[in-house]
Design an enzyme around this catalytic site. Sequence first.
Site, short mmCIF file in Angstrom:
data_model
loop_
_atom_site.label_atom_id
_atom_site.label_comp_id
_atom_site.label_asym_id
_atom_site.label_seq_id
_atom_site.Cartn_x
_atom_site.Cartn_y
_atom_site.Cartn_z
N TYR A 78 0.80 -1.32 -0.08
CA TYR A 78 -0.11 0.10 -0.03
C TYR A 78 0.77 1.09 0.03
O TYR A 78 1.85 1.24 0.57
CB TYR A 78 -0.89 0.05 1.30
CG TYR A 78 -1.59 1.26 1.29
CD1 TYR A 78 -2.66 1.46 0.69
CD2 TYR A 78 -0.92 2.27 2.26
CE1 TYR A 78 -3.47 2.69 0.73
CE2 TYR A 78 -1.71 3.41 2.37
CZ TYR A 78 -2.90 3.63 1.67
OH TYR A 78 -3.33 4.87 1.66
N TRP B 105 1.29 5.72 -1.32
CA TRP B 105 0.85 6.74 -2.37
C TRP B 105 1.55 7.02 -3.46
O TRP B 105 1.42 7.96 -4.34
CB TRP B 105 0.77 8.19 -1.36
CG TRP B 105 -0.69 8.61 -1.08
CD1 TRP B 105 -1.47 8.13 -0.14
CD2 TRP B 105 -1.45 9.63 -1.52
NE1 TRP B 105 -2.66 8.55 -0.27
CE2 TRP B 105 -2.55 9.53 -1.03
CE3 TRP B 105 -1.12 10.65 -2.52
CZ2 TRP B 105 -3.80 10.62 -1.14
CZ3 TRP B 105 -2.19 11.50 -2.86
CH2 TRP B 105 -3.37 11.57 -2.29
P1 PGD Z 1 4.00 8.15 1.42
O1 PGD Z 1 4.94 8.76 2.20
O2 PGD Z 1 3.12 8.74 0.49
O3 PGD Z 1 3.06 7.49 2.60
O4 PGD Z 1 1.02 6.23 3.69
P2 PGD Z 1 2.10 5.97 2.45
O5 PGD Z 1 2.74 4.79 2.54
O6 PGD Z 1 1.37 6.18 1.08
O7 PGD Z 1 4.95 6.73 0.87
C1 PGD Z 1 4.78 6.44 -0.37
C2 PGD Z 1 6.34 6.11 -0.98
O8 PGD Z 1 6.28 5.65 -2.21
C3 PGD Z 1 7.44 6.93 -0.57
O9 PGD Z 1 8.40 6.26 0.13
C4 PGD Z 1 7.85 7.42 -1.84
O10 PGD Z 1 9.25 7.77 -1.84
C5 PGD Z 1 7.51 6.40 -2.65
N1 PGD Z 1 7.49 6.22 -3.95
C6 PGD Z 1 7.03 7.36 -4.92
N2 PGD Z 1 7.12 7.25 -6.18
C7 PGD Z 1 7.78 5.94 -6.38
C8 PGD Z 1 7.68 5.36 -7.49
O11 PGD Z 1 7.40 5.95 -8.80
N3 PGD Z 1 8.30 4.36 -7.51
C9 PGD Z 1 8.73 3.60 -6.32
N4 PGD Z 1 9.28 2.35 -6.50
N5 PGD Z 1 8.24 4.38 -5.17
C10 PGD Z 1 7.79 5.55 -5.26
C11 PGD Z 1 0.13 6.95 3.67
C12 PGD Z 1 -1.00 6.72 4.67
O12 PGD Z 1 -0.52 6.77 6.31
C13 PGD Z 1 -2.08 6.98 4.59
S1 PGD Z 1 -2.89 7.28 2.79
C14 PGD Z 1 -3.05 7.63 5.71
S2 PGD Z 1 -4.64 8.26 5.10
C15 PGD Z 1 -2.71 7.14 6.94
N6 PGD Z 1 -2.76 8.35 7.53
C16 PGD Z 1 -2.38 8.47 9.08
C17 PGD Z 1 -3.00 9.14 10.08
O13 PGD Z 1 -3.58 10.24 9.97
N7 PGD Z 1 -2.25 9.20 11.49
C18 PGD Z 1 -1.52 7.92 11.65
N8 PGD Z 1 -1.06 7.78 12.86
N9 PGD Z 1 -1.11 7.23 10.71
C19 PGD Z 1 -1.48 7.43 9.34
N10 PGD Z 1 -1.18 6.49 8.43
C20 PGD Z 1 -1.63 6.35 7.05
#
Ligand code: PGD
Length: 819
Positions: free
Chosen positions: A151, A153
Site C-alpha cells: 500500500y 501513495w
Molecule cells: P507515503 O509517504 O506517501 O506514505 O502512507 P504511504 O505509505 O502512502 O509513501 C509513498 C512512498 O512511495 C514513498 O516512500 C515514496 O518515495 C515512494 N514512491 C513514490 N513514487 C515512487 C515510484 O515511482 N516508484 C517507487 N518504487 N516508489 C515511489 C500514507 C498513509 O498513512 C495514509 S494514505 C493515511 S490516510 C494514513 N494516515 C495516518 C494518520 O493520519 N495517522 C497515523 N497515525 N497514521 C497514518 N497512516 C496512514
Amino acid sequence: MSGKDHTQISRRGVLKGATALGALGLLAPSAWVNPARAAVADGEVLTGSHWGAFYAKVEGGKWVDVRPWESDPHPSHQLPGIMDSVMSPTRIQYPMVRRAFLEGGPGAAPETRGMNDFVRVSWDDALELVSGELKRVSDTYGPTGIFGGSYGWKSSGKLHNCQSLMRRMLNVGLNGSFVNASGDYSTGASQIIMPHVMGTLEVYEQQTVWPVVVESTDVLVFWGADPVRTNQIGWTVADHDGYVGLEEFKKTGKKVICIDPWKSHTAKFFDAEWIPIRPHTDVAMMLGIAHTLYTEELHDVDFLDEYTSGFDKFLPYLLGETDDTPKTAEWASEICEVPAEQIKELARLFQSNRTMLSSGWSIQRQHHGEQSHWMLVTLASMLGQIGLPGGGFGLSYHYANGGAPSANSIVLPGISDGGGAVEGAAWMTDAGAASIPVSRVAEMILNPGKEFNFNGKTQTFPEVKMVYWVGGNPFAHHPSTQELIEGWKRLETVVVQDFQWTPTARMADIVLPATSSYERNDIENVGDYSARAIVAMKQVIEPMYEARNDFDIFADLSEKFGARDKFTEGKDEMAWIKGFYESAAEQAPARGIEVPGFDDFWEAGVIEFEIPEANKQFVRYADFREDPLLEPLGTPSGLIEIFSRNIEKMGYDDCPPHPMWMEPIERLGTGSKFPFHLDTAHPDSRLHSQLNGTKLRETYAVAGREPCLINPVDAESRGIADGDIVRVFNDRGAILAGAIVTDEIRPNVIRISEGGWYSPAAGAEAGTLCEYGDVNMLTVGIGTSSLAQGNCGHTAVVDVEKFTGEAGDPVVFTTPAEG
Ligand code: PGD
C-alpha cells in the site's frame, strides 16, 4: 507562542505562485551536489505531481528551479521539496543488499534490519537475487507466501504506477502467487460502512459543488476537516480548485464552525467559531445534537419518513429506552467537553439555517470509526437537508479538492495489474491468491492461520514469508510500528523498491533504486474531481545514479519467469502513454468535444477542458430527493439506512446495526492511563512521509525533530519551553519531538503529524525509541471493528516530558553505509 509561522494559509493567501515559492528561499539548488543531467534542452518543462502541475526549469544542462503552472489557483508551498527529493542525501543510488542477508541467506540475523549495513551489488546480481527469492518462496510456501499488497501513495502517472506494475509482474510471471490487500489507510472504516448506509463509498464521490455552497449554505461546518491544509495534494495531479471555493465562501462572511481539538488552518482562514472538542468523542456530541433536535421537535419528520429507513429502531437508543441513558446534551457534554448549552444551540442553529456538515476522515480513522460518519449521516437526515442546494453532509471537501466542479473531459485509463489474465490458476482472485484488509498486514504476519472477520465474512490469515514493497512506507504509515518491527522479524525476505532511503527501505534485505517521476515520461489527469486537464509528465533529467524505471525493473523480473512479452505487451514507455491518450480520446465524440492528436498534445504538454454551467450547479443527492423511487440509493431498501439489517445479520459486538456511541479502547476522560491524547493528523509540509527526507524539513522541524504542539498550560506544568526536545511515550513506545507551545491546541491534547520517518535509537533503546518523531510508535494496531478492519492511526493516549538526555541526530536522514 511559537515564533514560527504555522499558519500556511495566511501566508499562502498573500503570496502566490512563483513569488511564494521564491519567498521561502530555503531550498537553494546551489546546496546540491548535483550529478543530474538534463534530458531536455535548456528551458522549462511542464510536468505533474500529487502537489500540482509545475514547470521544471533547466539551465546549463541541469534542473535548477520550479515554477507553478499558471492555471493553478493556489500552488503548494511544497513544490521546491519535490526538486530536492530527486537529489537529497536520502536518494537511493545503487542496488543494495543487507550484509547479513548476503552472507547468511534469507532470514539471517533479522535483528540487523534497520542497522543501515548494506553492500552494493550490480543490477544483474540484484535481479537474480529477487527473482530467485520470489521463486523459492512461492515454491516453498505456495501461492500465499509472498505479500504484494504494497500500500502507499506512490507517484502520479498512468504508466509508472509502481504498485500496479509490481502486481502485474506477480500475475504474469508467478501466476498471481501473492497476497493482495483491499481498501486503504485513508478511509478504511468509512468506505466499508457507507455502502451499507448510503449505497456508495461516499468518501470519494463528488460533493455538492462549491458555487452552490457559496450561494446557498448559511452555516458551513468543518467537522474534523481542514481543507486549507489537506487540499494541497491530490491522487492524480492536484488542481487546487477547492481553494477558489474556500476563498469565495470567505467573501460572503457567512458562518463557519470548526469542530476540532486544534485551531486548524481552516479555522484561522475563516476566523471561524472554534469548538475544541475532546478527541474521539464526536459521536457523543452528534448524539447530543440529535437528542436536542428530537426533544425540541426540530427534526424533519417528513424527510425521515420518505428518505430513510430504521429511524424508529434508532430512536429508543437515542432516548435511552434501550440502555437507560438518554443521549441528552448534558450526557454528551460530559464525554466531549463541549458545554451542553452550546450543543443545544448548535442543534437550533443547524435546523434554522441551510447547513452543510462537512467531515474529514480522522474521525473514522479511530477505534469504532464506522460510527462517526454513520451518525453524521443520521444527524443530517434528522435535519432533512440532504439533496437540497448547500445542505446535508459531505465527506470529501477536504480531499483532493472535492466540490470543484467537474469539466466535460476525457479520462485516462492506466496500466492494469494483469489480474484475471492467468488461466489455470483456480485459486486466484482478480489479482492475487488471497487478500486482507490493508491495515491488517502486521497482524497477518504475526498470526498465520488466525481467523478474522471482515464485512460479513470470516477469513484466515495466510502465512507470509516474503514482502515486496513499492510506492509506500509502512514504517511511517502503519499504526503500531512496534508490531510491524515484530512482524518483520518473522519474514525471510524483504524487498523494497523506492527512490528514497525511507525507514522501510532501511528495514529491507534487498533495496532497488527506482527513478522519480522526473526521470521518465508519463501522463496524468489534473484534478481528481474536476478532471479539468490532462498533462504530459515529460522527463526532465536522466535517471540519477543507477536508478531504473519500475516498469523496466518489473519487465526484467518478468523475463526471468519467461513472461516479458506478457508484461510489456511489446510496448515501450511512449507507446503505452500514447495508447492511454488515444483510448481516452475515443470518449471525446460522445462528450461533444474535440481533442488534438497525440503528437500535438505531447508537443503542447497539456490540454484543458471546459466546465459546463450545469456542472457548476451540481447538488449531491438532488435526484434522490426529487424522486426516491426512480433514483433509489444502492442500499437494500433504496433509502438512507439508519438501521442496517445486513449489519444486524453479521452480529458483531463491535459494530451494532445502528449508529451508537461506543467507547474506544483508549481516550481521555475515562480514567485514562496517560494524560494526553495524541492527535496524529496529516502534515502541512509533506505528503504523508514523502519529502520528509528533503530540505523542506528545515522549514518546520523543531530542534531537528517533528514538531509537537502543546498547550501553554500543559507545557508549564511539565517545565517544557518552546523549542525544547520532548519525549512522548506510552506503553507501546517512545519518540522524541520538538515542542511548539501554542494555545492553538486545546489542553490535554498534543499534536504531532503522521508521516515522520521512523529513526530508531541505537543501544538499549533500539526498537523502542524513535529519535525523529514517528507517531505510529505510539498508536494502537487494532482494526476499527470486525466490520471494516480499518486502521486506528488516531487512537493513542500518551504522556510527554522534557527530554534531558543526549539526543542523537536522526540517522534516518543520512545515506546508509555501503560495504
Ligand atoms: P507515503 O509517504 O506517501 O506514505 O502512507 P504511504 O505509505 O502512502 O509513501 C509513498 C512512498 O512511495 C514513498 O516512500 C515514496 O518515495 C515512494 N514512491 C513514490 N513514487 C515512487 C515510484 O515511482 N516508484 C517507487 N518504487 N516508489 C515511489 C500514507 C498513509 O498513512 C495514509 S494514505 C493515511 S490516510 C494514513 N494516515 C495516518 C494518520 O493520519 N495517522 C497515523 N497515525 N497514521 C497514518 N497512516 C496512514
